[in-house]
Scaffold this motif. Structure first.
Motif, PDB file in Angstrom:
ATOM      1  N   PRO A 162       0.786  -1.231   0.000  1.00 21.57           N
ATOM      2  CA  PRO A 162       0.000   0.000   0.000  1.00 21.57           C
ATOM      3  C   PRO A 162       0.818   1.280   0.000  1.00 21.57           C
ATOM      4  CG  PRO A 162       0.062  -0.916   2.209  1.00 21.57           C
ATOM      5  CD  PRO A 162       0.793  -1.891   1.319  1.00 21.57           C
ATOM      6  N   GLY A 163       2.103   1.197  -0.301  1.00 21.88           N
ATOM      7  CA  GLY A 163       2.952   2.377  -0.334  1.00 21.88           C
ATOM      8  C   GLY A 163       4.376   1.996  -0.677  1.00 21.88           C
ATOM      9  N   VAL A 164       5.272   2.966  -0.557  1.00 21.54           N
ATOM     10  CA  VAL A 164       6.689   2.730  -0.860  1.00 21.54           C
ATOM     11  C   VAL A 164       7.375   2.068   0.335  1.00 21.54           C
ATOM     12  CG1 VAL A 164       6.867   4.597  -2.536  1.00 21.54           C
ATOM     13  CG2 VAL A 164       7.295   5.079  -0.109  1.00 21.54           C
ATOM     14  N   VAL A 165       8.419   1.293   0.050  1.00 22.08           N
ATOM     15  CA  VAL A 165       9.140   0.540   1.068  1.00 22.08           C
ATOM     16  C   VAL A 165      10.300   1.381   1.599  1.00 22.08           C
ATOM     17  CG1 VAL A 165      10.588  -1.485   1.483  1.00 22.08           C
ATOM     18  CG2 VAL A 165       8.493  -1.694   0.139  1.00 22.08           C
ATOM     19  N   THR A 166      10.422   1.445   2.937  1.00 18.85           N
ATOM     20  CA  THR A 166      11.495   2.235   3.540  1.00 18.85           C
ATOM     21  C   THR A 166      12.415   1.419   4.444  1.00 18.85           C
ATOM     22  OG1 THR A 166      10.006   2.879   5.339  1.00 18.85           O
ATOM     23  CG2 THR A 166      10.166   4.380   3.452  1.00 18.85           C
ATOM     24  N   VAL A 178      10.333  -8.960   6.776  1.00 18.95           N
ATOM     25  CA  VAL A 178       9.429  -7.951   7.317  1.00 18.95           C
ATOM     26  C   VAL A 178       9.834  -6.605   6.717  1.00 18.95           C
ATOM     27  CG1 VAL A 178      10.878  -7.735   9.395  1.00 18.95           C
ATOM     28  CG2 VAL A 178       8.575  -6.807   9.396  1.00 18.95           C
ATOM     29  N   ILE A 179       8.856  -5.877   6.220  1.00 19.54           N
ATOM     30  CA  ILE A 179       9.141  -4.586   5.614  1.00 19.54           C
ATOM     31  C   ILE A 179       8.214  -3.535   6.210  1.00 19.54           C
ATOM     32  CG2 ILE A 179       9.930  -5.595   3.443  1.00 19.54           C
ATOM     33  CD1 ILE A 179       7.324  -4.811   2.184  1.00 19.54           C
ATOM     34  N   THR A 180       8.647  -2.300   6.115  1.00 16.79           N
ATOM     35  CA  THR A 180       7.796  -1.191   6.513  1.00 16.79           C
ATOM     36  C   THR A 180       7.854  -0.119   5.439  1.00 16.79           C
ATOM     37  OG1 THR A 180       7.199   0.239   8.378  1.00 16.79           O
ATOM     38  CG2 THR A 180       9.528   0.137   7.800  1.00 16.79           C
ATOM     39  N   GLY A 181       6.850   0.748   5.441  1.00 19.41           N
ATOM     40  CA  GLY A 181       6.790   1.822   4.460  1.00 19.41           C
ATOM     41  C   GLY A 181       5.556   2.662   4.672  1.00 19.41           C
ATOM     42  N   TYR A 182       5.245   3.479   3.693  1.00 20.40           N
ATOM     43  CA  TYR A 182       4.102   4.372   3.836  1.00 20.40           C
ATOM     44  C   TYR A 182       3.645   4.910   2.487  1.00 20.40           C
ATOM     45  CZ  TYR A 182       7.933   7.803   3.536  1.00 20.40           C
ATOM     46  OH  TYR A 182       9.044   8.500   3.137  1.00 20.40           O
ATOM     47  N   THR A 192       0.927   4.556   7.115  1.00 25.59           N
ATOM     48  CA  THR A 192       2.120   3.753   7.354  1.00 25.59           C
ATOM     49  C   THR A 192       1.746   2.293   7.593  1.00 25.59           C
ATOM     50  OG1 THR A 192       3.122   5.723   8.329  1.00 25.59           O
ATOM     51  CG2 THR A 192       4.217   3.644   8.753  1.00 25.59           C
ATOM     52  N   PHE A 193       2.621   1.391   7.192  1.00 23.35           N
ATOM     53  CA  PHE A 193       2.300  -0.033   7.302  1.00 23.35           C
ATOM     54  C   PHE A 193       3.539  -0.849   7.632  1.00 23.35           C
ATOM     55  CE2 PHE A 193       3.683   0.567   2.949  1.00 23.35           C
ATOM     56  CZ  PHE A 193       4.453  -0.548   2.686  1.00 23.35           C
ATOM     57  N   THR A 202       6.547 -13.168  -2.050  1.00 21.36           N
ATOM     58  CA  THR A 202       5.103 -13.028  -2.174  1.00 21.36           C
ATOM     59  C   THR A 202       4.568 -12.308  -0.938  1.00 21.36           C
ATOM     60  OG1 THR A 202       4.953 -15.088  -3.439  1.00 21.36           O
ATOM     61  CG2 THR A 202       2.922 -14.271  -2.428  1.00 21.36           C
ATOM     62  N   LEU A 203       3.690 -11.344  -1.145  1.00 21.46           N
ATOM     63  CA  LEU A 203       3.090 -10.610  -0.041  1.00 21.46           C
ATOM     64  C   LEU A 203       2.261 -11.556   0.817  1.00 21.46           C
ATOM     65  CD1 LEU A 203       2.459  -7.928   1.379  1.00 21.46           C
ATOM     66  CD2 LEU A 203       0.643  -7.566  -0.307  1.00 21.46           C
ATOM     67  N   HIS A 204       2.513 -11.552   2.123  1.00 27.28           N
ATOM     68  CA  HIS A 204       1.852 -12.499   3.028  1.00 27.28           C
ATOM     69  C   HIS A 204       0.809 -11.802   3.898  1.00 27.28           C
ATOM     70  CE1 HIS A 204       1.528 -15.403   6.420  1.00 27.28           C
ATOM     71  NE2 HIS A 204       1.720 -16.298   5.464  1.00 27.28           N
ATOM     72  N   ASP A 205       1.213 -10.754   4.638  1.00 26.03           N
ATOM     73  CA  ASP A 205       0.294 -10.041   5.533  1.00 26.03           C
ATOM     74  C   ASP A 205       0.674  -8.571   5.583  1.00 26.03           C
ATOM     75  OD1 ASP A 205      -1.777 -11.615   6.805  1.00 26.03           O
ATOM     76  OD2 ASP A 205      -0.163 -12.811   7.675  1.00 26.03           O
ATOM     77  N   ILE A 206      -0.312  -7.712   5.846  1.00 28.19           N
ATOM     78  CA  ILE A 206      -0.093  -6.274   6.015  1.00 28.19           C
ATOM     79  C   ILE A 206      -0.843  -5.818   7.257  1.00 28.19           C
ATOM     80  CG2 ILE A 206      -0.296  -3.971   4.981  1.00 28.19           C
ATOM     81  CD1 ILE A 206      -0.594  -5.312   2.267  1.00 28.19           C
ATOM     82  N   TRP A 207      -0.180  -4.959   8.047  1.00 34.14           N
ATOM     83  CA  TRP A 207      -0.840  -4.344   9.197  1.00 34.14           C
ATOM     84  C   TRP A 207      -0.616  -2.826   9.135  1.00 34.14           C
ATOM     85  CZ3 TRP A 207       2.307  -8.599   9.412  1.00 34.14           C
ATOM     86  CH2 TRP A 207       1.742  -9.801   9.876  1.00 34.14           C
ATOM     87  N   PRO A 208      -1.637  -2.022   9.364  1.00 41.12           N
ATOM     88  CA  PRO A 208      -1.443  -0.566   9.406  1.00 41.12           C
ATOM     89  C   PRO A 208      -0.752  -0.149  10.701  1.00 41.12           C
ATOM     90  CG  PRO A 208      -3.713  -1.104   9.942  1.00 41.12           C
ATOM     91  CD  PRO A 208      -3.049  -2.405   9.547  1.00 41.12           C
ATOM     92  N   LEU A 209       0.066   0.879  10.615  1.00 39.85           N
ATOM     93  CA  LEU A 209       0.668   1.511  11.793  1.00 39.85           C
ATOM     94  C   LEU A 209       0.019   2.884  11.925  1.00 39.85           C
ATOM     95  CD1 LEU A 209       4.427   0.531  11.257  1.00 39.85           C
ATOM     96  CD2 LEU A 209       2.802  -0.501  12.852  1.00 39.85           C
TER      97      LEU A 209
END
Length: 247
Positions: A162-166, A178-182, A192-193, A202-209
């Motif tokens: 859902p956004g760019v990877v940081t 595990v990745i994070t981004g926004y 942010t996620f 392969t994308l497995h799970d996403i959680w919003p921050l």
């Protein structure tokens, strides 16, 4: 918890047995900071380098890897990764990278895919994850540590984020990245996620921050806890937080 003002532009995180390592981006001092799990700076290592735009830090048993790869505006023809001995901070090897297909003179700021802020040492592989402003598809590059100058091509990609990877790390406890981004807008709003990616990318799970803005780094400690660092933004100080993610 808040980070010291000295780390207001924290832009990378690596978990080690007795703490974490971080750094600042965009022209700040060329310093690796060791931070304890209470968010306090306990050691500073100044390197004989220039911090043009440091964006990520990772490590193995013998070396740190610092990614001077920030390229939001798209005007860098080449970027660099510095391999620094953990025993001697003056023992440094620099890899110069050019993205295949990158023509810096034709890139539009914040509208191209030749940018990155995430890097991880995954076994013997050094992987760079793109910050893909234009397509939203994260490209993954493998860095050849036997080649000082190289042109890099993506060998895998991730769609659906859902956004760019940081930031990126590998979680050996769950066998996933595990990745994070926004996703952000010009008005200072951030969505942010944090996400998990399988070993076949392969994308497995996403959680919003939901309470956070510009999260820049993520790492996994030896107990399997996820830690993430947030750069200071208007109305928010730099912070360090943890989360327990199980599936």
């Amino acid at each position: 918890m808040e980070l010291p003002k000295e780390l207001s532009e924290t832009s990378g995180l690596f978990c080690d047995a007795d703490g974490m390592f971080s750094l600042n981006d965009s022209g700040n001092a060329p310093v690796i900071y060791r931070v304890n799990y209470q968010g306090e700076i306990v050691e500073r290592t100044r390197l004989p380098l220039t911090n043009r735009d440091w964006e990520a830090i990772t490590a193995d048993d013998t070396s740190f890897y610092i990614a001077d790869v920030g390229n939001n505006k798209g005007n860098r023809e080449k970027v660099e990764i510095h391999k620094v001995s953990r025993l001697n901070a003056n023992d440094i090897t620099t890899f110069t990278l050019k993205y295949a297909g990158n023509n810096a003179s034709s890139n539009m700021p914040y509208a191209h895919d030749f940018d990155s802020e995430a890097m991880v040492k995954y076994g013997k592989e050094l992987l760079l994850f793109s910050k893909s402003w234009r397509t939203g598809i994260t490209h993954i590059y493998k860095i050849n540590e036997g080649e000082i100058e190289q042109t890099i091509n993506p060998f895998a990609s991730i769609e659906g984020l859902p956004g760019v990877v940081t930031g990126v790390d590998f979680d050996p406890h769950q066998g996933k990245f595990v990745i994070t981004g926004y996703k952000s807008d010009p008005f200072g709003n951030f969505a942010t996620f944090i996400a998990q990616i399988s070993q076949d990318y392969t994308l497995h799970d996403i959680w919003p921050l939901e309470r956070y803005k510009q999260v820049e780094g993520v790492c996994v400690d030896n107990k399997g806890t996820y830690w993430f660092s947030e750069e200071a933004t208007e109305g928010r100080n730099a912070s360090l937080s943890s989360a327990h993610v199980t599936r």
